[in-house]
Enzyme design. Structure first.
Site, PDB file in Angstrom:
ATOM      1  N   ASP A  74      33.703  49.633  46.362  1.00 32.68           N
ATOM      2  CA  ASP A  74      34.465  50.835  46.026  1.00 32.68           C
ATOM      3  C   ASP A  74      34.422  51.031  44.507  1.00 32.68           C
ATOM      4  OD1 ASP A  74      36.148  48.709  45.276  1.00 32.68           O
ATOM      5  OD2 ASP A  74      37.233  48.874  47.159  1.00 32.68           O
ATOM      6  N   ASP A  76      36.531  51.767  41.096  1.00 35.12           N
ATOM      7  CA  ASP A  76      37.858  51.804  40.469  1.00 35.12           C
ATOM      8  C   ASP A  76      37.737  52.391  39.071  1.00 35.12           C
ATOM      9  OD1 ASP A  76      38.987  50.615  42.680  1.00 35.12           O
ATOM     10  OD2 ASP A  76      38.700  48.588  41.899  1.00 35.12           O
ATOM     11  N   ASP A 154      40.602  38.798  35.331  1.00 38.04           N
ATOM     12  CA  ASP A 154      40.372  37.380  35.635  1.00 38.04           C
ATOM     13  C   ASP A 154      39.080  36.824  35.030  1.00 38.04           C
ATOM     14  OD1 ASP A 154      38.947  38.918  37.444  1.00 38.04           O
ATOM     15  OD2 ASP A 154      39.729  37.948  39.245  1.00 38.04           O
TER      16      ASP A 154
HETATM   17  P1  ATP Z   1      35.301  43.080  45.244  1.00 41.44           P
HETATM   18  O1  ATP Z   1      33.918  43.586  45.137  1.00 41.44           O
HETATM   19  O2  ATP Z   1      35.409  41.897  46.121  1.00 41.44           O
HETATM   20  O3  ATP Z   1      36.324  44.141  45.516  1.00 41.44           O
HETATM   21  P2  ATP Z   1      36.499  43.137  42.658  1.00 41.44           P
HETATM   22  O4  ATP Z   1      36.085  42.485  41.367  1.00 41.44           O
HETATM   23  O5  ATP Z   1      36.478  44.626  42.697  1.00 41.44           O
HETATM   24  O6  ATP Z   1      35.600  42.509  43.794  1.00 41.44           O
HETATM   25  P3  ATP Z   1      39.267  43.366  43.307  1.00 41.44           P
HETATM   26  O7  ATP Z   1      40.147  42.391  44.001  1.00 41.44           O
HETATM   27  O8  ATP Z   1      38.969  44.657  43.957  1.00 41.44           O
HETATM   28  O9  ATP Z   1      37.913  42.590  42.995  1.00 41.44           O
HETATM   29  O10 ATP Z   1      39.904  43.603  41.865  1.00 41.44           O
HETATM   30  C1  ATP Z   1      39.454  44.598  40.978  1.00 41.44           C
HETATM   31  C2  ATP Z   1      39.518  44.092  39.553  1.00 41.44           C
HETATM   32  O11 ATP Z   1      40.866  43.806  39.187  1.00 41.44           O
HETATM   33  C3  ATP Z   1      38.756  42.800  39.307  1.00 41.44           C
HETATM   34  O12 ATP Z   1      37.407  43.047  39.049  1.00 41.44           O
HETATM   35  C4  ATP Z   1      39.496  42.218  38.116  1.00 41.44           C
HETATM   36  O13 ATP Z   1      39.075  42.825  36.927  1.00 41.44           O
HETATM   37  C5  ATP Z   1      40.926  42.653  38.371  1.00 41.44           C
HETATM   38  N1  ATP Z   1      41.698  41.621  39.101  1.00 41.44           N
HETATM   39  C6  ATP Z   1      41.840  41.532  40.435  1.00 41.44           C
HETATM   40  N2  ATP Z   1      42.591  40.465  40.783  1.00 41.44           N
HETATM   41  C7  ATP Z   1      42.935  39.871  39.628  1.00 41.44           C
HETATM   42  C8  ATP Z   1      43.718  38.717  39.316  1.00 41.44           C
HETATM   43  N3  ATP Z   1      44.276  37.976  40.276  1.00 41.44           N
HETATM   44  N4  ATP Z   1      43.869  38.413  38.003  1.00 41.44           N
HETATM   45  C9  ATP Z   1      43.315  39.160  37.047  1.00 41.44           C
HETATM   46  N5  ATP Z   1      42.565  40.235  37.278  1.00 41.44           N
HETATM   47  C10 ATP Z   1      42.365  40.607  38.555  1.00 41.44           C
HETATM   48 MG    MG Z   2      37.171  45.898  44.299  1.00 41.67          MG
END
Ligand code: ATP
Ligand code: MG
Length: 450
Positions: A74, A76, A154
């Protein structure tokens, strides 16, 4: 000279969230992200924010995945517009979240999440809002600058921004370099970041496996020691995380990795305990087979029901409990029912499995002994049970792992595909005169192989 060193240190990326650092900017010519790969709806949101005078960037997983040539799940958006300002720009916009407001801009089924730049933990009266003993972040809801927003994320590879103003990638934390080298690295001090939010330990395993990256040694070292911190995380959050870990198509590797770092024990202590036994010197392979099967199904584009996954994850402790009860003289079916209850109740303290999942999960377990009663109308009745298919798939896994006779699983495979006459023959009682007795004996035999 010492002053110069200090200045250098302060300017160095990675020094800390309070410092102003110059980001490294990668212009369009130095990175592969093209607008053709970005969802048109995300582009619309970015352009409209930008035209209204706000900073508008893609951020997080989508930027990381685009840079790696993967298709993002997705898109963001991060911006300096406040949620109310975002809402004024988009008719199709809802604000969600009480603690931290996010804007969801909806285009049919696609939702573009728009978050205002956020700073790390707020300083209330000079103190970080951290829990005294564990260091867990309790509040995380203060607007900030793009730079602060980057530092609170993170991993470095998750903190890259694609800026719609000039199509550049903005990097405050060295994420581009880590991405190029295939390294997953927490921003800042690993122990502090794991303590703030222990779920980051699970995210480390998830991204390592998903991206095929190595975990930076400093981020890897404290994992086993800090794994017990997961026990303080709200079980509802862990439920979501477990689904993400095991339903992305690489569950086998995730499982091995979680066990390796001692993280699995904090999520599924009963399973971990049950798996530690090696009856007759053979390791228990049911769960590994189940995860293998789940990964295969997902790779083939088939669905995997969460209740089936949880049924598999908790089967070994259910068997163990049931056997204990049987040894105490409880009848087998009753022993299985009690074991199911016990295991679910205790598991809920760790991972909050919702009732819509735990009910069918239990059904799959409780169907298992019924597969052993094949005579007369029973097989037909079982075949028309709404959970038959899941129960049968579960039986196949038990047979593959040597827990039940292969003959039983084969019989059910044949029975499903047989015509009516063959089915009748397959379920016919051995002889008329002996029917009542053999039924009774049959029932005894059926008491069962959990
Ligand atoms: P995916 O492709 O699995 O969705 P993602 O990196 O987009 O991976 P998300 O859980 O959707 O993961 O989170 C979006 C963003 O928010 C991450 O890329 C990170 O920058 C931030 N984020 C998410 N969870 C945390 C956390 N627990 N601590 C710090 N930053 C976080
Ligand atoms: Mg994501």
């Amino acid at each position: 000279m010492p002053i110069l060193n200090l200045v250098k240190k302060l300017l160095k990326p990675g020094f800390g969230p309070d410092r102003k650092v110059q980001p490294r900017i990668y212009p369009r010519s130095e990175h592969p992200i093209s607008r053709a790969q970005i969802s048109p709806n995300a582009l619309k949101v970015l352009y409209r924010l930008h035209k209204a005078g706000f900073r508008a960037c893609l951020v997080g997983g989508c930027v990381r995945d685009l840079l790696l040539g993967r298709e993002p799940k997705d898109f963001d958006v991060a911006t300096d517009a406040h949620p109310e300002q975002v809402r004024r720009l988009f008719r199709n916009c809802r604000l969600i979240g009480r603690r931290f407001r996010l804007a969801h801009v909806c285009f049919g089924r696609e939702i573009i999440e728009v978050a205002t730049f956020r700073a790390a933990a707020p300083k209330a009266g000079g103190d970080w809002a951290l829990e005294a003993t564990t260091g867990r972040v309790l509040r995380d809801n203060v607007y900030g600058t793009i730079e602060e927003d980057a530092w609170r994320r993170d991993f470095t590879v998750n903190a890259l921004y694609y800026d719609i103003a000039d199509f550049s990638v903005v990097d405050y934390v060295g994420g581009m370099e880590d991405l190029r080298r295939g390294v997953l690295r927490l921003i800042g001090d690993p122990e502090v970041r794991y303590r703030e939010d222990p779920v980051r330990m699970l995210r480390a395993v998830r991204f390592m496996t998903k991206l095929g990256f190595t975990l930076d040694p400093a981020c890897e070292a404290p994992l086993s020691r800090l794994a017990p911190l997961l026990e303080d995380v709200p079980p509802a959050r862990l439920y979501d995380e477990v689904l993400k870990l095991f339903l992305a198509g690489y569950g086998v590797q995730v499982f091995e990795s979680l066990r390796h770092y001692g993280l699995f024990r904090s999520l599924f202590p009963l399973t971990d305990h049950a798996l530690a036994r090696e009856p007759d010197g053979f390791p228990l392979v049911f769960l590994a087979k189940a995860l293998e099967n789940t990964d295969r199904r997902l790779q083939e584009g088939k669905a995997v029901a969460p209740y089936f996954l949880f049924a598999a994850l908790l089967w070994e402790p259910v068997r163990l409990e049931a056997r204990k009860r049987q040894a105490q003289g409880v009848a087998p079916v009753m022993a299985l029912q009690e074991a199911a209850c016990e295991v679910i109740t205790r598991q809920l303290e760790h991972v909050a499995i919702p009732r819509r999942i735990s009910l069918p999960m239990r059904e799959v377990w409780l169907l298992q002994p019924r597969f052993e009663r094949r005579q007369g109308g029973r097989a037909f009745k079982l075949l028309s049970h709404p959970r038959f298919r899941a129960g049968y798939d579960f039986l196949l896994l038990r047979s593959e792992s040597g827990e039940v006779d292969a003959e039983l699983a084969e019989w059910w495979t044949r029975f499903q595909h047989a015509d009516e006459a063959t089915r009748r023959k397959m379920t016919a009682a051995p002889g008329r005169g002996r029917r009542r007795r053999s039924r009774r004996r049959g029932r005894k035999r059926e008491q069962t192989s959990t």
